[in-house]
Write a protein that holds these residues in place. Structure first.
Motif, PDB file in Angstrom:
ATOM      1  N   GLY A 419       0.812  -1.203   0.000  1.00  0.00           N
ATOM      2  CA  GLY A 419       0.000   0.000   0.000  1.00  0.00           C
ATOM      3  C   GLY A 419       0.846   1.252   0.000  1.00  0.00           C
ATOM      4  O   GLY A 419       2.076   1.191  -0.022  1.00  0.00           O
ATOM      5  N   PRO A 420       0.192   2.434  -0.023  1.00  0.00           N
ATOM      6  CA  PRO A 420       0.942   3.690  -0.019  1.00  0.00           C
ATOM      7  C   PRO A 420       1.781   3.833   1.247  1.00  0.00           C
ATOM      8  O   PRO A 420       1.374   3.455   2.339  1.00  0.00           O
ATOM      9  N   THR A 421       2.959   4.340   1.082  1.00  0.00           N
ATOM     10  CA  THR A 421       3.903   4.496   2.177  1.00  0.00           C
ATOM     11  C   THR A 421       3.977   5.924   2.690  1.00  0.00           C
ATOM     12  O   THR A 421       4.188   6.152   3.871  1.00  0.00           O
ATOM     13  N   LEU A 422       3.793   6.900   1.779  1.00  0.00           N
ATOM     14  CA  LEU A 422       4.030   8.307   2.128  1.00  0.00           C
ATOM     15  C   LEU A 422       2.889   9.183   1.630  1.00  0.00           C
ATOM     16  O   LEU A 422       2.338   8.948   0.550  1.00  0.00           O
ATOM     17  N   ALA A 423       2.516  10.172   2.428  1.00  0.00           N
ATOM     18  CA  ALA A 423       1.592  11.228   1.992  1.00  0.00           C
ATOM     19  C   ALA A 423       2.391  12.516   1.850  1.00  0.00           C
ATOM     20  O   ALA A 423       3.256  12.832   2.676  1.00  0.00           O
ATOM     21  N   ALA A 424       2.117  13.264   0.804  1.00  0.00           N
ATOM     22  CA  ALA A 424       2.788  14.546   0.562  1.00  0.00           C
ATOM     23  C   ALA A 424       1.737  15.590   0.204  1.00  0.00           C
ATOM     24  O   ALA A 424       0.804  15.311  -0.563  1.00  0.00           O
ATOM     25  N   THR A 425       1.900  16.777   0.766  1.00  0.00           N
ATOM     26  CA  THR A 425       0.905  17.836   0.554  1.00  0.00           C
ATOM     27  C   THR A 425       1.606  19.165   0.322  1.00  0.00           C
ATOM     28  O   THR A 425       2.636  19.470   0.935  1.00  0.00           O
ATOM     29  N   ILE A 482      -2.649  20.364  -3.130  1.00  0.00           N
ATOM     30  CA  ILE A 482      -2.439  19.069  -3.779  1.00  0.00           C
ATOM     31  C   ILE A 482      -2.109  18.077  -2.671  1.00  0.00           C
ATOM     32  O   ILE A 482      -1.213  18.336  -1.852  1.00  0.00           O
ATOM     33  N   HIS A 483      -2.872  16.968  -2.651  1.00  0.00           N
ATOM     34  CA  HIS A 483      -2.606  15.935  -1.657  1.00  0.00           C
ATOM     35  C   HIS A 483      -2.307  14.654  -2.424  1.00  0.00           C
ATOM     36  O   HIS A 483      -3.050  14.263  -3.331  1.00  0.00           O
ATOM     37  N   ALA A 484      -1.187  14.000  -2.090  1.00  0.00           N
ATOM     38  CA  ALA A 484      -0.725  12.848  -2.861  1.00  0.00           C
ATOM     39  C   ALA A 484      -0.310  11.714  -1.932  1.00  0.00           C
ATOM     40  O   ALA A 484       0.116  11.940  -0.793  1.00  0.00           O
ATOM     41  N   HIS A 485      -0.478  10.490  -2.433  1.00  0.00           N
ATOM     42  CA  HIS A 485       0.047   9.286  -1.784  1.00  0.00           C
ATOM     43  C   HIS A 485       1.074   8.663  -2.725  1.00  0.00           C
ATOM     44  O   HIS A 485       0.862   8.618  -3.948  1.00  0.00           O
ATOM     45  N   LEU A 486       2.168   8.175  -2.172  1.00  0.00           N
ATOM     46  CA  LEU A 486       3.205   7.543  -2.973  1.00  0.00           C
ATOM     47  C   LEU A 486       3.361   6.082  -2.534  1.00  0.00           C
ATOM     48  O   LEU A 486       3.468   5.787  -1.336  1.00  0.00           O
ATOM     49  N   THR A 487       3.360   5.193  -3.533  1.00  0.00           N
ATOM     50  CA  THR A 487       3.416   3.752  -3.282  1.00  0.00           C
ATOM     51  C   THR A 487       4.598   3.159  -4.042  1.00  0.00           C
ATOM     52  O   THR A 487       4.775   3.454  -5.234  1.00  0.00           O
ATOM     53  N   PRO A 488       5.424   2.321  -3.383  1.00  0.00           N
ATOM     54  CA  PRO A 488       6.545   1.686  -4.102  1.00  0.00           C
ATOM     55  C   PRO A 488       6.028   0.764  -5.205  1.00  0.00           C
ATOM     56  O   PRO A 488       5.080   0.010  -4.995  1.00  0.00           O
ATOM     57  N   ARG A 489       6.634   0.847  -6.393  1.00  0.00           N
ATOM     58  CA  ARG A 489       6.282  -0.025  -7.508  1.00  0.00           C
ATOM     59  C   ARG A 489       7.571  -0.453  -8.204  1.00  0.00           C
ATOM     60  O   ARG A 489       8.155   0.313  -8.986  1.00  0.00           O
ATOM     61  N   GLY A 490       8.044  -1.673  -7.901  1.00  0.00           N
ATOM     62  CA  GLY A 490       9.274  -2.171  -8.520  1.00  0.00           C
ATOM     63  C   GLY A 490      10.449  -1.290  -8.131  1.00  0.00           C
ATOM     64  O   GLY A 490      10.712  -1.032  -6.952  1.00  0.00           O
ATOM     65  N   GLU A 491      11.154  -0.774  -9.130  1.00  0.00           N
ATOM     66  CA  GLU A 491      12.302   0.083  -8.874  1.00  0.00           C
ATOM     67  C   GLU A 491      11.895   1.552  -8.723  1.00  0.00           C
ATOM     68  O   GLU A 491      12.720   2.383  -8.395  1.00  0.00           O
ATOM     69  N   GLY A 492      10.649   1.853  -9.010  1.00  0.00           N
ATOM     70  CA  GLY A 492      10.186   3.233  -8.910  1.00  0.00           C
ATOM     71  C   GLY A 492       9.043   3.367  -7.920  1.00  0.00           C
ATOM     72  O   GLY A 492       8.888   2.569  -6.993  1.00  0.00           O
ATOM     73  N   TRP A 493       8.230   4.373  -8.149  1.00  0.00           N
ATOM     74  CA  TRP A 493       7.102   4.660  -7.278  1.00  0.00           C
ATOM     75  C   TRP A 493       5.887   5.020  -8.125  1.00  0.00           C
ATOM     76  O   TRP A 493       6.006   5.371  -9.290  1.00  0.00           O
ATOM     77  N   GLU A 494       4.726   4.899  -7.499  1.00  0.00           N
ATOM     78  CA  GLU A 494       3.489   5.332  -8.152  1.00  0.00           C
ATOM     79  C   GLU A 494       2.910   6.501  -7.354  1.00  0.00           C
ATOM     80  O   GLU A 494       2.775   6.431  -6.127  1.00  0.00           O
ATOM     81  N   LEU A 495       2.586   7.551  -8.085  1.00  0.00           N
ATOM     82  CA  LEU A 495       1.999   8.761  -7.477  1.00  0.00           C
ATOM     83  C   LEU A 495       0.490   8.741  -7.703  1.00  0.00           C
ATOM     84  O   LEU A 495       0.020   8.595  -8.841  1.00  0.00           O
ATOM     85  N   THR A 496      -0.271   8.868  -6.618  1.00  0.00           N
ATOM     86  CA  THR A 496      -1.722   9.037  -6.701  1.00  0.00           C
ATOM     87  C   THR A 496      -2.042  10.378  -6.055  1.00  0.00           C
ATOM     88  O   THR A 496      -1.673  10.618  -4.903  1.00  0.00           O
ATOM     89  N   TRP A 497      -2.709  11.236  -6.777  1.00  0.00           N
ATOM     90  CA  TRP A 497      -2.913  12.579  -6.238  1.00  0.00           C
ATOM     91  C   TRP A 497      -4.282  13.133  -6.609  1.00  0.00           C
ATOM     92  O   TRP A 497      -4.935  12.668  -7.545  1.00  0.00           O
ATOM     93  N   THR A 498      -4.689  14.122  -5.849  1.00  0.00           N
ATOM     94  CA  THR A 498      -5.865  14.921  -6.196  1.00  0.00           C
ATOM     95  C   THR A 498      -5.470  16.390  -6.091  1.00  0.00           C
ATOM     96  O   THR A 498      -4.705  16.778  -5.186  1.00  0.00           O
ATOM     97  N   ASN A 499      -5.962  17.197  -7.014  1.00  0.00           N
ATOM     98  CA  ASN A 499      -5.586  18.615  -7.084  1.00  0.00           C
ATOM     99  C   ASN A 499      -6.833  19.465  -6.863  1.00  0.00           C
ATOM    100  O   ASN A 499      -7.744  19.475  -7.693  1.00  0.00           O
TER     101      ASN A 499
END
Length: 611
Positions: A419-425, A482-499
């Motif tokens: 699941g998402p590891t980090l929230a960024a705002t 802008i509120h975003a969640h970041l989830t590890p995906r393989g060698e990178g990350w996936e950003l999910t956000w709402t603006n």
């Protein structure tokens, strides 16, 4: 035949006795100055001399005035060089300023015999009629001079007397005109000073910070009274004696800090003794304040200084300092203006100090909200907050980043959880005041609470919960984020956000143009329907850099914001190899300058590439 007459006989309409007392001497010389009469040629007075020569049929005629050291001839006809060029001779009170004087032969008359003027002008027959001002003081005479002894007829004397009265009337008119002009100048100066005091009361009534008070006082004093320097020295309870922050007309700050107790200086004395202090010249400074003060005085290039205490309602706040590079002793009108301005400035400073204290509290609140970024494996982060250069602009800009709990576990997420590891705002609450800063703190806390109360629900749900809470509690919160969640995906990350109406995030990937993540929804605003925010997803490959920022970074008067965002994207793409902390600083300086007009907040996240 006219009788020879001495001082005072038939002196004309002025009725003067011809004698000039020591008390009248200064007024007489001033009257000559106001009439513009000296040894310089005067066309009007030359005309009276020519008319006198024709009427009396004499070779020489003069309009003669008695100066401090010479008899001058502003009006003249018939003289030869060098007298015709000098237009003056040695003084002779009996001939010029003693009233009407009619002489058959000045070379033998006991009143004139042997006088320098008689010899220099080769005077024989002489008729002198006084020129009298409105105060009855003889300024000079209209003279008809014959080279031979002369029996003056009553008609000739009467004609010259009338001509002398016309000449005197011309002189009196000049004096009155000059005095009117001077009175108009004085009236204009008084009006200007009154306008300055009125403007000071109006301008200083609208000031909200100490810096603004300083600026307005400097503008008022330097523009109207024309000193070389004007500024305020402030002794505040919470901080040490502040710098005398004044400016020369070119805007250069000249005066370093002065402690009113430890450092001998006029501003300190004015504040301590609660009185206006004036000093003129380096010798006076050395005698009153010592060698160190004299050296400082010389370094500043002052010749005169006036310091007026800034008397507040409870204490003296400091002093208004005004200085000139030439000796200048202010008159009563100028002192009255400085005193009134200092009084208005003191009231404005009291208000400003109170406002600044509240702003300091708000700044501290903002700083407290900008907590340290968490450490997340596989992700680099850097943030920067730069307040507006204007101290009174407290805003609602903020950034935030925190670890998220794993869905259904109630504990912080991890890569293993999937699941998402980090929230960024990044956010900006509307307004530039303490209320905006307070609402920012509440919104930040509510958003964190929403994420932790609903693990796995996504950023849109957290923003919806924030909107619901602020609306239910009637907080009146408006703004963007802008509120975003970041989830590890393989060698990178996936950003999910709402603006929620905020400037779009920028994503820079090495070797590709910077991408603008332009998807957005409505801003936060009371009364809007709930559930209006959507979520968007974006892969963050290794080496990519994500930038979240507030509008203070890209919004400039006269510049299109889309062009500014495009320029910011180019800078971000060029800095994908720059360490994040340095990059955020470089972006801020490049886009907003060292002293931004608005608050600026940045949050940068980078997925490190493979070693």
């Amino acid at each position: 035949m006219a009788e020879e007459s001495g001082p005072g006989a038939g002196a004309g309409s002025g009725g003067s006795s011809g004698a000039v007392s020591p008390d009248q001497e200064g007024a007489r010389l001033l009257a000559l100055e106001q009439a513009g009469l000296s040894s310089a040629a005067d066309e009007g007075m030359d005309r009276f001399a020519r008319i006198a020569a024709r009427l009396a049929d004499v070779p020489v005629a003069l309009v003669s005035v008695a100066g401090a050291e010479h008899h001058s001839f502003p009006g003249m006809t018939g003289l030869e060089a060098p007298l015709s060029e000098l237009r003056r001779t040695r003084p002779c009170a009996e001939v010029v300023s003693a009233g009407r004087l009619i002489v058959r032969d000045a070379r033998t008359d006991p009143r004139t015999r042997g006088r320098p003027m008689v010899e220099e002008l080769s005077v024989a027959g002489y008729a002198g009629l006084p020129l009298v001002d409105d105060d009855g003081v003889v300024l000079g005479s209209l003279c008809a001079i014959d080279r031979q002894p002369r029996e003056w007829t009553d008609r000739e004397v009467e004609t010259l007397t009338d001509l002398a009265e016309a000449c005197a009337a011309e002189i009196r008119l000049r004096i009155v005109t000059r005095r009117i002009e001077e009175a108009r100048g004085e009236t204009a100066a008084l009006l200007t000073r009154s306008e300055l005091v009125l403007r000071a009361s109006e301008v200083l009534a609208d000031t909200t910070g100490v810096g603004q008070v300083r600026h307005q006082v400097g503008e008022l004093i330097t523009r109207d009274l024309r000193p070389s320097f004007a500024g305020l020295s402030l002794a505040q309870e919470r901080i040490p004696w502040d710098a005398t922050e004044g400016r020369w007309p070119d805007g250069t700050v000249q005066d370093p800090a002065v402690d009113p107790v430890a450092t001998p200086w006029p501003t300190g004395r004015a504040a301590r003794e609660k009185r206006t202090v004036a000093v003129h010249g380096i010798q006076e400074v050395r005698a009153e304040y010592g060698d160190e003060a004299a050296a400082r005085w010389e370094r500043l290039g002052f010749a005169s200084m006036v310091c007026v205490p800034l008397a507040g309602t409870r204490r003296v706040l400091g002093a208004l300092a005004v200085a000139w590079r030439h000796r200048h002793e202010p008159d009563l009108g100028e002192l009255a203006v400085l005193t009134a301005t200092a009084a208005y400035a003191a009231r404005a400073l009291e208000r400003a100090l109170f406002v600044d204290e509240r702003i300091d509290v708000a700044r501290q609140l903002q700083d407290a909200m900008l907590t340290a970024l968490p450490s997340v494996p596989g992700l680099e982060m850097a943030a920067l907050y730069r307040p507006a250069v204007a101290r009174d602009r407290v805003g609602g800009d903020w950034y935030d980043a925190y670890r998220l709990p794993a869905a259904g576990e109630g504990e912080e997420g991890s890569e293993a959880s999937g699941g998402p590891t980090l929230a960024a705002t990044i956010g900006d609450i509307t307004g530039h005041d303490i209320r905006a800063a307070t609402l920012m703190g509440q919104a930040r806390s509510m958003l964190r609470q929403a994420d932790h109360d609903h693990p796995g629900a996504g950023p849109a749900a957290a923003v919806g919960a924030l909107h619901h809470s602020t609306t239910t509690l009637d907080l009146g919160l408006t703004g963007t984020l802008i509120h975003a969640h970041l989830t590890p995906r393989g060698e990178g990350w996936e950003l999910t956000w709402t603006n929620a109406g905020h400037p779009p995030p920028l994503l820079a990937v090495p070797g590709a143009p910077c991408r603008v993540l332009a998807e957005h929804e409505m801003m936060l605003y009371p009364g809007l329907a709930e559930g209006g925010w959507q979520e968007y997803r974006q892969a963050l490959p290794p080496g990519s850099t994500l930038l979240l920022y507030t509008d203070g970074l890209v919004e400039r008067r006269g510049e299109d914001i889309d062009e500014a965002i495009e320029r910011l994207g180019a800078l971000l793409a060029a800095g994908t190899g720059t360490p994040l902390a340095r990059l955020t600083h470089q972006l801020t300086v490049s886009m907003a300058g060292e002293e931004p007009d608005d608050d600026v907040a940045l949050l940068a996240l980078r997925c490190p590439g493979q070693a």
